[in-house]
Design a protein around this motif. Structure first.
Motif, PDB file in Angstrom:
ATOM      1  N   ALA A   1       0.825  -1.215   0.000  1.00 47.92           N
ATOM      2  CA  ALA A   1       0.000   0.000   0.000  1.00 47.92           C
ATOM      3  C   ALA A   1       0.855   1.261   0.000  1.00 47.92           C
ATOM      4  N   THR A   2       2.111   1.153  -0.408  1.00 48.33           N
ATOM      5  CA  THR A   2       3.027   2.287  -0.347  1.00 48.33           C
ATOM      6  C   THR A   2       2.707   3.317  -1.432  1.00 48.33           C
ATOM      7  N   SER A   3       2.769   4.591  -1.051  1.00 50.78           N
ATOM      8  CA  SER A   3       2.559   5.676  -2.006  1.00 50.78           C
ATOM      9  C   SER A   3       3.666   6.715  -1.831  1.00 50.78           C
ATOM     10  N   PHE A   4       3.775   7.613  -2.771  1.00 46.55           N
ATOM     11  CA  PHE A   4       4.730   8.711  -2.697  1.00 46.55           C
ATOM     12  C   PHE A   4       4.286   9.643  -1.573  1.00 46.55           C
ATOM     13  N   PRO A   5       5.217  10.312  -0.883  1.00 51.53           N
ATOM     14  CA  PRO A   5       4.833  11.183   0.230  1.00 51.53           C
ATOM     15  C   PRO A   5       3.749  12.189  -0.144  1.00 51.53           C
ATOM     16  N   ASP A   6       2.666  12.185   0.616  1.00 47.56           N
ATOM     17  CA  ASP A   6       1.548  13.111   0.461  1.00 47.56           C
ATOM     18  C   ASP A   6       0.783  12.938  -0.847  1.00 47.56           C
ATOM     19  N   ARG A   7       0.917  11.793  -1.491  1.00 48.59           N
ATOM     20  CA  ARG A   7       0.139  11.491  -2.698  1.00 48.59           C
ATOM     21  C   ARG A   7      -0.667  10.226  -2.440  1.00 48.59           C
ATOM     22  N   PRO A   8      -1.882  10.121  -2.999  1.00 44.57           N
ATOM     23  CA  PRO A   8      -2.750   8.980  -2.682  1.00 44.57           C
ATOM     24  C   PRO A   8      -2.523   7.747  -3.548  1.00 44.57           C
ATOM     25  N   THR A   9      -1.852   7.883  -4.676  1.00 44.86           N
ATOM     26  CA  THR A   9      -1.767   6.802  -5.654  1.00 44.86           C
ATOM     27  C   THR A   9      -0.788   5.722  -5.222  1.00 44.86           C
ATOM     28  N   LYS A  10      -1.247   4.477  -5.205  1.00 48.29           N
ATOM     29  CA  LYS A  10      -0.361   3.360  -4.871  1.00 48.29           C
ATOM     30  C   LYS A  10       0.731   3.254  -5.935  1.00 48.29           C
ATOM     31  N   LEU A  11       1.946   2.972  -5.495  1.00 47.69           N
ATOM     32  CA  LEU A  11       3.082   2.947  -6.403  1.00 47.69           C
ATOM     33  C   LEU A  11       3.121   1.678  -7.246  1.00 47.69           C
ATOM     34  N   SER A  12       3.694   1.802  -8.412  1.00 47.34           N
ATOM     35  CA  SER A  12       4.070   0.658  -9.237  1.00 47.34           C
ATOM     36  C   SER A  12       5.581   0.500  -9.118  1.00 47.34           C
ATOM     37  N   SER A  13       6.179  -0.360  -9.930  1.00 51.19           N
ATOM     38  CA  SER A  13       7.625  -0.516  -9.853  1.00 51.19           C
ATOM     39  C   SER A  13       8.341   0.765 -10.270  1.00 51.19           C
ATOM     40  N   ALA A  14       7.743   1.543 -11.193  1.00 50.00           N
ATOM     41  CA  ALA A  14       8.348   2.824 -11.575  1.00 50.00           C
ATOM     42  C   ALA A  14       8.373   3.768 -10.386  1.00 50.00           C
ATOM     43  N   GLY A  15       7.241   3.865  -9.687  1.00 51.72           N
ATOM     44  CA  GLY A  15       7.185   4.734  -8.527  1.00 51.72           C
ATOM     45  C   GLY A  15       8.112   4.296  -7.411  1.00 51.72           C
ATOM     46  N   LEU A  16       8.248   2.984  -7.213  1.00 52.63           N
ATOM     47  CA  LEU A  16       9.142   2.490  -6.168  1.00 52.63           C
ATOM     48  C   LEU A  16      10.592   2.837  -6.464  1.00 52.63           C
ATOM     49  N   VAL A  17      11.011   2.600  -7.693  1.00 53.24           N
ATOM     50  CA  VAL A  17      12.392   2.935  -8.049  1.00 53.24           C
ATOM     51  C   VAL A  17      12.611   4.438  -7.943  1.00 53.24           C
ATOM     52  N   TYR A  18      11.635   5.224  -8.397  1.00 55.09           N
ATOM     53  CA  TYR A  18      11.775   6.674  -8.310  1.00 55.09           C
ATOM     54  C   TYR A  18      11.756   7.149  -6.861  1.00 55.09           C
ATOM     55  N   LEU A  19      10.951   6.519  -6.021  1.00 56.97           N
ATOM     56  CA  LEU A  19      10.904   6.874  -4.605  1.00 56.97           C
ATOM     57  C   LEU A  19      12.275   6.738  -3.962  1.00 56.97           C
ATOM     58  N   HIS A  20      12.976   5.668  -4.304  1.00 54.45           N
ATOM     59  CA  HIS A  20      14.254   5.389  -3.652  1.00 54.45           C
ATOM     60  C   HIS A  20      15.464   5.963  -4.385  1.00 54.45           C
ATOM     61  N   PHE A  21      15.362   6.181  -5.681  1.00 51.69           N
ATOM     62  CA  PHE A  21      16.515   6.647  -6.449  1.00 51.69           C
ATOM     63  C   PHE A  21      16.273   7.990  -7.148  1.00 51.69           C
ATOM     64  N   GLY A  22      15.038   8.488  -7.087  1.00 58.30           N
ATOM     65  CA  GLY A  22      14.717   9.706  -7.819  1.00 58.30           C
ATOM     66  C   GLY A  22      15.488  10.922  -7.357  1.00 58.30           C
ATOM     67  N   ARG A  23      15.683  11.059  -6.055  1.00 60.40           N
ATOM     68  CA  ARG A  23      16.447  12.209  -5.558  1.00 60.40           C
ATOM     69  C   ARG A  23      17.866  12.198  -6.120  1.00 60.40           C
ATOM     70  N   GLU A  24      18.461  11.029  -6.184  1.00 57.18           N
ATOM     71  CA  GLU A  24      19.804  10.944  -6.744  1.00 57.18           C
ATOM     72  C   GLU A  24      19.801  11.348  -8.216  1.00 57.18           C
ATOM     73  N   ILE A  25      18.790  10.907  -8.952  1.00 55.88           N
ATOM     74  CA  ILE A  25      18.692  11.244 -10.372  1.00 55.88           C
ATOM     75  C   ILE A  25      18.606  12.756 -10.554  1.00 55.88           C
ATOM     76  N   VAL A  26      17.729  13.402  -9.791  1.00 63.24           N
ATOM     77  CA  VAL A  26      17.561  14.846  -9.904  1.00 63.24           C
ATOM     78  C   VAL A  26      18.805  15.577  -9.414  1.00 63.24           C
TER      79      VAL A  26
END
Length: 353
Positions: free
Chosen positions: A85-110
């Protein structure tokens, strides 16, 4: 978060292997694989294994969108398990594998693109914006979440007026899967190889779209923040109630930043018109644009006067009583004048009508 994810990587034993499922592929794992291989140095040159065999997946360093496990400590990023049931902080949408990878690695990418620390406000701002503008749509698509609540639409009696072709980011990737009646090689290894080539194409294709947004939000959208903030702070120079904002030097992406700045000053009232030159050159014509009620809305907070709409040049001069008018759109959401003074006069007169 992304920094910790990067520290968990152990690449000294050889080439990193990323595992995902074979068969029909989707946009979420295609993008998840792309983000890792293209933007995270530890995954550069990573080998891809597409299988559902648990034994082969266990041998992979990182697994996305398959395996029934979400465990960042073990580099497992699946979202199909019943308890997920994990979602991005303060967003309601349940994550997919794209969201999970972005959740954990997105800050590094940016952070790598901006050459700033991962905990900087600028990185955090783009990290969130890129999720809301790009990744979240893939998460929703893969989890079967519609843009609008179907029950609410039915209750309101709303139906589509035309077909949009269903051309979403997810559909763009889905179209790269083989058709039901395409020939399949008889040899299983050859068949898997052909399927994997299609997946690689899909991963590259969705990745190109991701990179375009990453470039836009880091190179254009973020720098616009300072431009809009400066204009927002000076808005009372043109109207005592601060309803007119002037971008003095040139047009810049202003809607997101304007709404955000208004939220920070909830007692300051709403901006109704934004003025900007058509081009950053001396003598350029000026535009007056109405602020929409929401970013993607066609409804303006206050459209330009109905009597002006659909008129041009001298006719519009006569209707408005303002010289130098160029046009007002038939819907009243935008207009133009040959000079800044003329555009400002149009804005002020529109406030009084």
């Amino acid at each position: 978060m992304a920094e910790n994810a990067a520290k968990r990587l152990k690449t000294g034993s050889g080439i990193v292997t990323i595992g995902t499922h074979n068969g029909h592929f989707h946009a979420d794992e295609a993008l998840a694989v792309y983000m890792l291989r293209t933007h995270i140095p530890a995954y550069s040159g990573a080998r891809l294994v597409r299988t559902r065999d648990p034994k082969l997946l266990d041998e992979c360093h990182t697994v996305v969108d398959v395996g029934g496990e979400y465990d960042p400590a073990r580099n497992r990023y699946d979202h199909h398990q019943r308890t997920f049931a994990t979602s991005f902080p303060d967003r309601p949408t349940k994550l997919s594998s794209a969201g999970l990878v972005y959740l954990h690695f997105g800050r590094e990418i940016v952070a790598r693109r901006l050459a700033q620390p991962e905990d900087s406000p600028q990185v955090g701002m783009v990290w969130r914006k890129l999720y809301e503008s790009f990744i979240e749509a893939l998460d929703a698509h893969d989890n079967g979440i519609s843009v609008y609540d179907a029950a609410a639409l039915a209750a309101a009696g709303l139906e589509k007026q035309f077909s949009d072709g269903g051309f979403t980011l997810g559909a763009m990737v889905g179209r790269l899967n083989p058709n039901w009646n395409d020939p399949i090689p008889e040899d299983p290894a050859a068949a898997q190889e052909a399927e994997d080539r299609r997946f690689e194409l899909a991963s590259q294709r969705i990745g190109e779209e991701f990179d375009r947004d990453l470039d836009y939000f880091t190179r254009a959208w973020l720098p616009a923040r300072e431009v809009v903030a400066e204009a927002f702070a000076a808005r009372h120079e043109y109207d005592s109630e601060g309803r007119i904002v002037v971008l003095k030097r040139q047009a810049a992406p202003w809607k997101d930043h304007l709404y955000s700045l208004e939220e920070q000053e909830p007692q300051g009232g709403k901006v109704l018109y934004v003025l900007y030159p058509e081009k950053p050159v001396p003598g350029a014509k000026w535009r007056i644009q109405c602020v929409p009620v929401a970013k993607d809305s066609f409804q303006s907070r206050r459209p330009l006067p109905e009597a002006w709409r659909g008129s041009r040049d001298e006719e519009l001069d006569g209707l408005s009583g303002i010289s130098g008018c160029v046009f007002v759109h038939a819907s009243g959401f935008i207009g133009g004048n040959k000079t800044f003074e003329g555009a400002l006069a149009m804005a002020k007169k529109a406030l009084d009508i």
